[in-house]
Design a protein around this motif. Structure first.
Motif, PDB file in Angstrom:
ATOM      1  N   PHE A 177       0.828  -1.210   0.000  1.00  0.00           N
ATOM      2  CA  PHE A 177       0.000   0.000   0.000  1.00  0.00           C
ATOM      3  C   PHE A 177       0.862   1.260   0.000  1.00  0.00           C
ATOM      4  CE2 PHE A 177      -2.671   3.326   1.755  1.00  0.00           C
ATOM      5  CZ  PHE A 177      -3.881   3.112   1.110  1.00  0.00           C
ATOM      6  N   ASN A 178       1.887   1.279   0.828  1.00  0.00           N
ATOM      7  CA  ASN A 178       2.745   2.460   0.916  1.00  0.00           C
ATOM      8  C   ASN A 178       3.528   2.682  -0.377  1.00  0.00           C
ATOM      9  OD1 ASN A 178       1.970   3.183   3.539  1.00  0.00           O
ATOM     10  ND2 ASN A 178       3.450   1.792   4.470  1.00  0.00           N
ATOM     11  N   PHE A 179       3.977   1.601  -0.986  1.00  0.00           N
ATOM     12  CA  PHE A 179       4.701   1.702  -2.257  1.00  0.00           C
ATOM     13  C   PHE A 179       3.792   2.287  -3.343  1.00  0.00           C
ATOM     14  CE2 PHE A 179       5.704  -0.112  -6.430  1.00  0.00           C
ATOM     15  CZ  PHE A 179       7.026   0.290  -6.591  1.00  0.00           C
ATOM     16  N   ALA A 180       2.579   1.733  -3.460  1.00  0.00           N
ATOM     17  CA  ALA A 180       1.647   2.194  -4.498  1.00  0.00           C
ATOM     18  C   ALA A 180       1.153   3.605  -4.215  1.00  0.00           C
ATOM     19  CB  ALA A 180       0.466   1.236  -4.606  1.00  0.00           C
ATOM     20  N   SER A 181       0.962   3.939  -2.938  1.00  0.00           N
ATOM     21  CA  SER A 181       0.500   5.286  -2.593  1.00  0.00           C
ATOM     22  C   SER A 181       1.495   6.341  -3.059  1.00  0.00           C
ATOM     23  CB  SER A 181       0.301   5.406  -1.077  1.00  0.00           C
ATOM     24  OG  SER A 181      -0.767   4.590  -0.649  1.00  0.00           O
ATOM     25  N   GLN A 182       2.771   6.078  -2.862  1.00  0.00           N
ATOM     26  CA  GLN A 182       3.795   7.033  -3.287  1.00  0.00           C
ATOM     27  C   GLN A 182       3.837   7.140  -4.806  1.00  0.00           C
ATOM     28  OE1 GLN A 182       7.675   6.430  -1.546  1.00  0.00           O
ATOM     29  NE2 GLN A 182       8.691   7.753  -3.046  1.00  0.00           N
ATOM     30  N   TRP A 183       3.742   5.986  -5.476  1.00  0.00           N
ATOM     31  CA  TRP A 183       3.750   5.968  -6.943  1.00  0.00           C
ATOM     32  C   TRP A 183       2.593   6.803  -7.496  1.00  0.00           C
ATOM     33  CZ3 TRP A 183       6.798   3.575 -10.752  1.00  0.00           C
ATOM     34  CH2 TRP A 183       6.256   3.563 -12.042  1.00  0.00           C
ATOM     35  N   MET A 184       1.410   6.587  -6.960  1.00  0.00           N
ATOM     36  CA  MET A 184       0.226   7.286  -7.464  1.00  0.00           C
ATOM     37  C   MET A 184       0.242   8.758  -7.085  1.00  0.00           C
ATOM     38  SD  MET A 184      -2.910   4.599  -7.262  1.00  0.00           S
ATOM     39  CE  MET A 184      -2.645   2.838  -7.435  1.00  0.00           C
ATOM     40  N   ALA A 185       0.755   9.084  -5.901  1.00  0.00           N
ATOM     41  CA  ALA A 185       0.813  10.480  -5.476  1.00  0.00           C
ATOM     42  C   ALA A 185       1.643  11.306  -6.457  1.00  0.00           C
ATOM     43  CB  ALA A 185       1.403  10.580  -4.075  1.00  0.00           C
ATOM     44  N   GLU A 186       2.708  10.707  -6.990  1.00  0.00           N
ATOM     45  CA  GLU A 186       3.543  11.395  -7.968  1.00  0.00           C
ATOM     46  C   GLU A 186       2.812  11.634  -9.282  1.00  0.00           C
ATOM     47  OE1 GLU A 186       6.911   8.825  -8.198  1.00  0.00           O
ATOM     48  OE2 GLU A 186       7.650   9.361  -6.197  1.00  0.00           O
ATOM     49  N   SER A 217      -9.864  -1.290  -5.721  1.00  0.00           N
ATOM     50  CA  SER A 217      -9.328  -0.126  -5.022  1.00  0.00           C
ATOM     51  C   SER A 217     -10.237   1.080  -5.209  1.00  0.00           C
ATOM     52  CB  SER A 217      -7.940   0.228  -5.555  1.00  0.00           C
ATOM     53  OG  SER A 217      -7.122  -0.911  -5.660  1.00  0.00           O
ATOM     54  N   ARG A 218     -10.031   2.062  -4.349  1.00  0.00           N
ATOM     55  CA  ARG A 218     -10.719   3.339  -4.481  1.00  0.00           C
ATOM     56  C   ARG A 218      -9.661   4.400  -4.774  1.00  0.00           C
ATOM     57  NH1 ARG A 218     -15.653   3.796  -1.584  1.00  0.00           N
ATOM     58  NH2 ARG A 218     -14.755   2.279  -0.127  1.00  0.00           N
ATOM     59  N   PHE A 219      -9.875   5.183  -5.832  1.00  0.00           N
ATOM     60  CA  PHE A 219      -8.940   6.239  -6.220  1.00  0.00           C
ATOM     61  C   PHE A 219      -9.633   7.598  -6.172  1.00  0.00           C
ATOM     62  CE2 PHE A 219      -7.695   2.668  -9.233  1.00  0.00           C
ATOM     63  CZ  PHE A 219      -6.620   2.230  -8.480  1.00  0.00           C
ATOM     64  N   TRP A 220      -8.889   8.622  -5.764  1.00  0.00           N
ATOM     65  CA  TRP A 220      -9.358  10.003  -5.858  1.00  0.00           C
ATOM     66  C   TRP A 220      -8.328  10.827  -6.613  1.00  0.00           C
ATOM     67  CZ3 TRP A 220     -10.357  10.499   0.110  1.00  0.00           C
ATOM     68  CH2 TRP A 220     -11.596   9.900   0.433  1.00  0.00           C
ATOM     69  N   SER A 221      -8.792  11.894  -7.234  1.00  0.00           N
ATOM     70  CA  SER A 221      -7.889  12.887  -7.803  1.00  0.00           C
ATOM     71  C   SER A 221      -7.341  13.740  -6.659  1.00  0.00           C
ATOM     72  CB  SER A 221      -8.630  13.776  -8.805  1.00  0.00           C
ATOM     73  OG  SER A 221      -7.938  14.987  -9.018  1.00  0.00           O
ATOM     74  N   ALA A 222      -6.015  13.839  -6.572  1.00  0.00           N
ATOM     75  CA  ALA A 222      -5.406  14.641  -5.501  1.00  0.00           C
ATOM     76  C   ALA A 222      -5.819  16.102  -5.618  1.00  0.00           C
ATOM     77  CB  ALA A 222      -3.890  14.510  -5.558  1.00  0.00           C
ATOM     78  N   GLU A 223      -5.959  16.578  -6.838  1.00  0.00           N
ATOM     79  CA  GLU A 223      -6.357  17.974  -7.074  1.00  0.00           C
ATOM     80  C   GLU A 223      -7.770  18.215  -6.558  1.00  0.00           C
ATOM     81  OE1 GLU A 223      -6.787  21.156 -10.807  1.00  0.00           O
ATOM     82  OE2 GLU A 223      -6.201  19.075 -11.163  1.00  0.00           O
TER      83      GLU A 223
END
Length: 310
Positions: A177-186, A217-223
């Motif tokens: 989870f932490n690995f993918a979270s960082q990847w997606m945050a970028e 999974s659940r995804f959101w747009s960071a913006e």
């Protein structure tokens, strides 16, 4: 648009037909997983398939399985077709490791009704809708006809896993989870929550099923989240769920999607694939078989020696 709603062949033994995935026994004895374009919502498979959905799920899972091999081995042998994975046969562990980093979904509904402990994890009072937790939490469920929340202690006492195996799964789930979270945050994406499934292969813990797909999974747009956390919309199949809710009649959800809703769902699946991987789905523009997904799939299985040309 051509879709893969159903695949069947007398040449292969059917092991399991799920809501989206069908599993067959390959001649080599391995497992052949066919990911269809069927869409499941509210515990029901809709009559309308969503074009490219299966290839998106299969392709994204393969992408993440490859990216996370340094964390844990997985069941993938190879992709034989955009919709088909050849996988190692593992003994599945009947536990879903759900990792959450925000108060949303079923957990939010429980929280609003006064619940504060979820699968043995207690969260404080005063949290708001879609609020981020200080760190991700693991809330396991059993894989039964109707999944249920369960504490790690009860997983052990009921015989689902040993304490040692559960701790292995917990640690690996958080690493993933932490690995993918960082990847997606970028890439401007928030990984809100997801689930992982594990199996045992020759006594070794491996990752199976799917990983970090729009269906798991659940995804959101960071913006969007930064603008208004409580109103942020999911960028996955929640769009279809909301349409079904809006068009519910006499307590029943529609069984089929309109062409417009199906096309928008396809657009969203293709968009999340490209946003995560950085490249468009290859099969989305394939023209070699005139867009006939089933013909392409069979051709690839024949070429791989899985089926005979009939």
């Amino acid at each position: 648009m051509n879709t893969l709603n159903h695949f069947d062949t007398p040449q292969l033994e059917l092991l399991h037909r799920g809501k989206v995935r069908d599993s067959y026994r390959a001649p080599s004895g391995e497992r052949l997983i066919v990911v269809t374009d069927r869409l499941s919502a509210f515990d029901s498979v809709l009559e309308t398939p969503v074009a490219h959905k299966g290839a998106v799920l299969n392709g994204l899972a393969a992408f993440w399985f490859d990216k996370t091999q340094h964390i844990i081995p997985n069941h993938v042998i190879s992709l034989l077709d955009p919709n088909v994975t050849l996988a190692k046969e593992a003994e599945p562990i009947r536990v879903e490791m759900v990792v959450r980093n925000y108060l949303t979904g079923s957990m939010l509904r429980g929280y609003q009704n006064g619940q504060r402990t979820f699968s043995g994890v207690t969260v404080p009072d005063g949290l708001t809708k879609h609020q981020k937790f200080p760190e991700p939490i693991v809330t396991p469920t059993t894989k039964e006809e109707s999944d249920r929340e369960i504490t790690p202690e009860n997983l052990v006492s009921e015989g689902w896993v040993t304490a040692e195996l559960y701790e292995q799964m917990r640690v690996k789930a958080l690493e993933l989870f932490n690995f993918a979270s960082q990847w997606m945050a970028e890439r401007g994406i928030i990984l809100v929550d997801t689930k992982y499934e594990f199996g045992l292969l020759d006594g070794e813990l491996i990752l199976i099923d799917e990983i970090h797909t729009p269906d798991s999974s659940r995804f959101w747009s960071a913006e969007d989240y930064a603008k208004n956390p409580e109103a942020v919309e999911q960028i996955d199949k929640e769009y279809v769920r909301q349409w079904l809710i809006a068009n519910k009649q006499d307590g029943q959800y529609p069984r089929a999607l309109t062409p417009e809703v199906s096309a928008e769902a396809t657009r969203r699946y293709l968009d999340i694939y490209e946003r995560i991987t950085g490249a468009p789905l290859p099969a989305a523009t394939e023209t070699t078989t005139g867009g006939d997904v089933q013909a392409r799939l069979i051709g690839n299985l024949v070429q791989a020696g899985i089926m005979k040309d009939a």
